[in-house]
Design a protein around this motif. Structure first.
Motif, PDB file in Angstrom:
ATOM      1  N   ALA A 125      10.463  11.930   6.810  1.00 43.05           N
ATOM      2  CA  ALA A 125       8.999  11.972   6.810  1.00 43.05           C
ATOM      3  C   ALA A 125       8.479  13.100   7.692  1.00 43.05           C
ATOM      4  N   LEU A 126       9.126  13.345   8.831  1.00 44.65           N
ATOM      5  CA  LEU A 126       8.734  14.479   9.674  1.00 44.65           C
ATOM      6  C   LEU A 126       8.918  15.798   8.932  1.00 44.65           C
ATOM      7  N   GLY A 127       9.999  15.882   8.183  1.00 40.24           N
ATOM      8  CA  GLY A 127      10.213  17.078   7.380  1.00 40.24           C
ATOM      9  C   GLY A 127       9.120  17.272   6.351  1.00 40.24           C
ATOM     10  N   ALA A 128       8.657  16.166   5.746  1.00 33.76           N
ATOM     11  CA  ALA A 128       7.582  16.259   4.762  1.00 33.76           C
ATOM     12  C   ALA A 128       6.293  16.760   5.405  1.00 33.76           C
ATOM     13  N   ALA A 154       3.571   4.691   9.129  1.00 35.31           N
ATOM     14  CA  ALA A 154       3.918   6.064   9.514  1.00 35.31           C
ATOM     15  C   ALA A 154       4.842   6.701   8.486  1.00 35.31           C
ATOM     16  N   LEU A 155       5.818   5.966   7.991  1.00 38.05           N
ATOM     17  CA  LEU A 155       6.729   6.514   6.988  1.00 38.05           C
ATOM     18  C   LEU A 155       5.970   6.905   5.717  1.00 38.05           C
ATOM     19  N   LEU A 167       6.529   8.598  14.179  1.00 38.29           N
ATOM     20  CA  LEU A 167       7.778   9.014  13.545  1.00 38.29           C
ATOM     21  C   LEU A 167       8.756   9.565  14.580  1.00 38.29           C
ATOM     22  N   VAL A 168       8.251  10.357  15.516  1.00 38.90           N
ATOM     23  CA  VAL A 168       9.119  10.889  16.578  1.00 38.90           C
ATOM     24  C   VAL A 168       9.669   9.740  17.422  1.00 38.90           C
ATOM     25  N   ASP A 169       8.821   8.774  17.727  1.00 38.77           N
ATOM     26  CA  ASP A 169       9.284   7.620  18.501  1.00 38.77           C
ATOM     27  C   ASP A 169      10.357   6.849  17.741  1.00 38.77           C
ATOM     28  N   LEU A 212       0.819  -1.214   0.000  1.00 37.28           N
ATOM     29  CA  LEU A 212       0.000   0.000   0.000  1.00 37.28           C
ATOM     30  C   LEU A 212       0.848   1.257   0.000  1.00 37.28           C
ATOM     31  N   ALA A 213       2.101   1.155   0.420  1.00 39.43           N
ATOM     32  CA  ALA A 213       2.977   2.326   0.424  1.00 39.43           C
ATOM     33  C   ALA A 213       3.165   2.878  -0.982  1.00 39.43           C
ATOM     34  N   ARG A 214       2.969   2.052  -1.976  1.00 36.56           N
ATOM     35  CA  ARG A 214       3.155   2.471  -3.367  1.00 36.56           C
ATOM     36  C   ARG A 214       1.836   2.818  -4.054  1.00 36.56           C
TER      37      ARG A 214
END
Length: 353
Positions: free
Chosen positions: A258-261, A227-228, A242-244, A199-201
């Motif tokens: 991913a956090l930057g996104a 999360a990614l 993501l933070v974890d 599903l990521a794609r």
């Protein structure tokens, strides 16, 4: 008692009782003067034993051996029946799955049925190379068997074959995505992992919603991959996980990106991401490895707030953290030393002493 009475009391027809007698399975103890069969209470009990074993699926020949063998053990018999029943159910399930696969593809002519059956046989091969070849060749099949490909992908353990199946599934269109989404609810963690990876794609609101539910999966790998993917799409729901991941060092580089996104997706999210990182940093303040990963994650965040936190980290007592924060800070603020904030000392990133 005569045969009619035995039939009435046992529930077994007189015709079947005569058959049992002919086989030597239940022979009446005696005969009347007129030659009629006469059953004793022991004969009746044997009839009940025969019917009990028949209800478990034994043949009359097997029942005879079981009842006449002094070494007979019910445990061994039941274990064998369980095994054979399981094998039979598996064969029936495989047949049902094949029929459903053929039905779902809506075959118009017998050639369509033949192609789908050949595909099923190829994907069930014990040879990974053949399964991969079958998956790649399926892209040219008509009609495109998306459900078959999706189900095969969810159960495929060979990564090369799984990759070919994901490619073929993408070529087949979105029809198979419902099967993949359903895979996220499987009791088998391996199936859930394959589903979230596929599903990521795949774009789309339905997929995004499914991935958001996967953030609560009990498996860390499923949660992390969801999360990614969501973070890369700018979805703020992924931020806590993501933070974890940054804190624990689990794919922390990818999690930082991913956090930057997420932070770049909407202006208001940047401060929330920063607050989450700073809060986690405060919780793990004594861990230099965590502080280092946070410094690297801050490099992905826009805004003056991230720059200020980096400036604080340039004074970190751990040399690696200070060097990393200083390098990132100088890249963001410029190389001019006059731009170092008041009260902060920039660390010479070229120094190794």
């Amino acid at each position: 008692m005569l045969i009619g009475e035995a039939a009435r009391d046992s529930g077994v027809s007189a015709r079947m009782l005569r058959h049992y007698d002919a086989l030597g399975l239940v022979c009446p103890t005696g005969r009347t003067v007129g030659g009629y069969r006469e059953y004793s209470p022991d004969d009746l009990r044997r009839i009940f034993h025969v019917e009990c074993l028949r209800s478990l699926g034994l043949s009359l020949r097997q029942i005879g051996r079981a009842l006449d063998d002094p070494e007979f053990t019910p445990t061994a018999l039941v274990a064998d029946l369980v095994r054979r029943s399981r094998d039979r159910l598996q064969r029936e399930q495989e047949l049902l799955d094949r029929l459903r696969a053929v039905d779902s593809s809506g075959p118009a002519v017998w050639d369509d049925v033949r192609r789908i059956v050949e595909l099923l046989h190829g994907l069930a091969s014990p040879n990974p190379a053949r399964r991969q070849q079958t998956a790649l060749a399926s892209a040219d099949a008509e009609p495109a068997p998306a459900q078959v490909l999706a189900e095969a992908m969810l159960t495929e353990s060979d990564e090369n074959v799984a990759g070919a199946l994901r490619w073929a599934l993408a070529r087949a269109g979105g029809e198979g995505m419902a099967v993949v989404v359903a895979g996220l609810a499987s009791d088998d963690v391996a199936v859930r992992r394959r589903a979230v990876f596929a599903l990521a794609r795949t774009p789309g609101d339905e997929v995004t919603a499914a991935l958001a539910r996967a953030l609560e999966d009990p498996d860390a790998m499923v949660r992390g991959h969801a999360a990614l993917t969501l973070g890369g799409r700018g979805e703020p729901a992924a931020v806590p996980i993501l933070v974890d991941m940054v804190m624990t060092g689990s794919k922390d580089v990818e999690a930082s990106e991913a956090l930057g996104a997420v932070a770049r997706h909407r202006a208001e999210e940047a401060s929330r991401v920063l607050d989450a990182l700073v809060g986690a940093l405060a919780t793990h303040a004594a861990d230099a490895a965590v502080r280092l990963r946070v410094a690297q994650a801050l490099a992905e965040l826009p805004g003056a707030g991230a720059t200020r936190v980096l400036a604080d980290l340039t004074r970190d007592p751990d040399r690696a953290v200070a060097l990393t924060a200083s390098a990132i800070w100088r890249t963001r603020a410029g190389d001019s030393m006059s731009e170092v904030p008041v009260g902060h000392v920039a660390v010479d990133v070229t120094s190794r002493g």
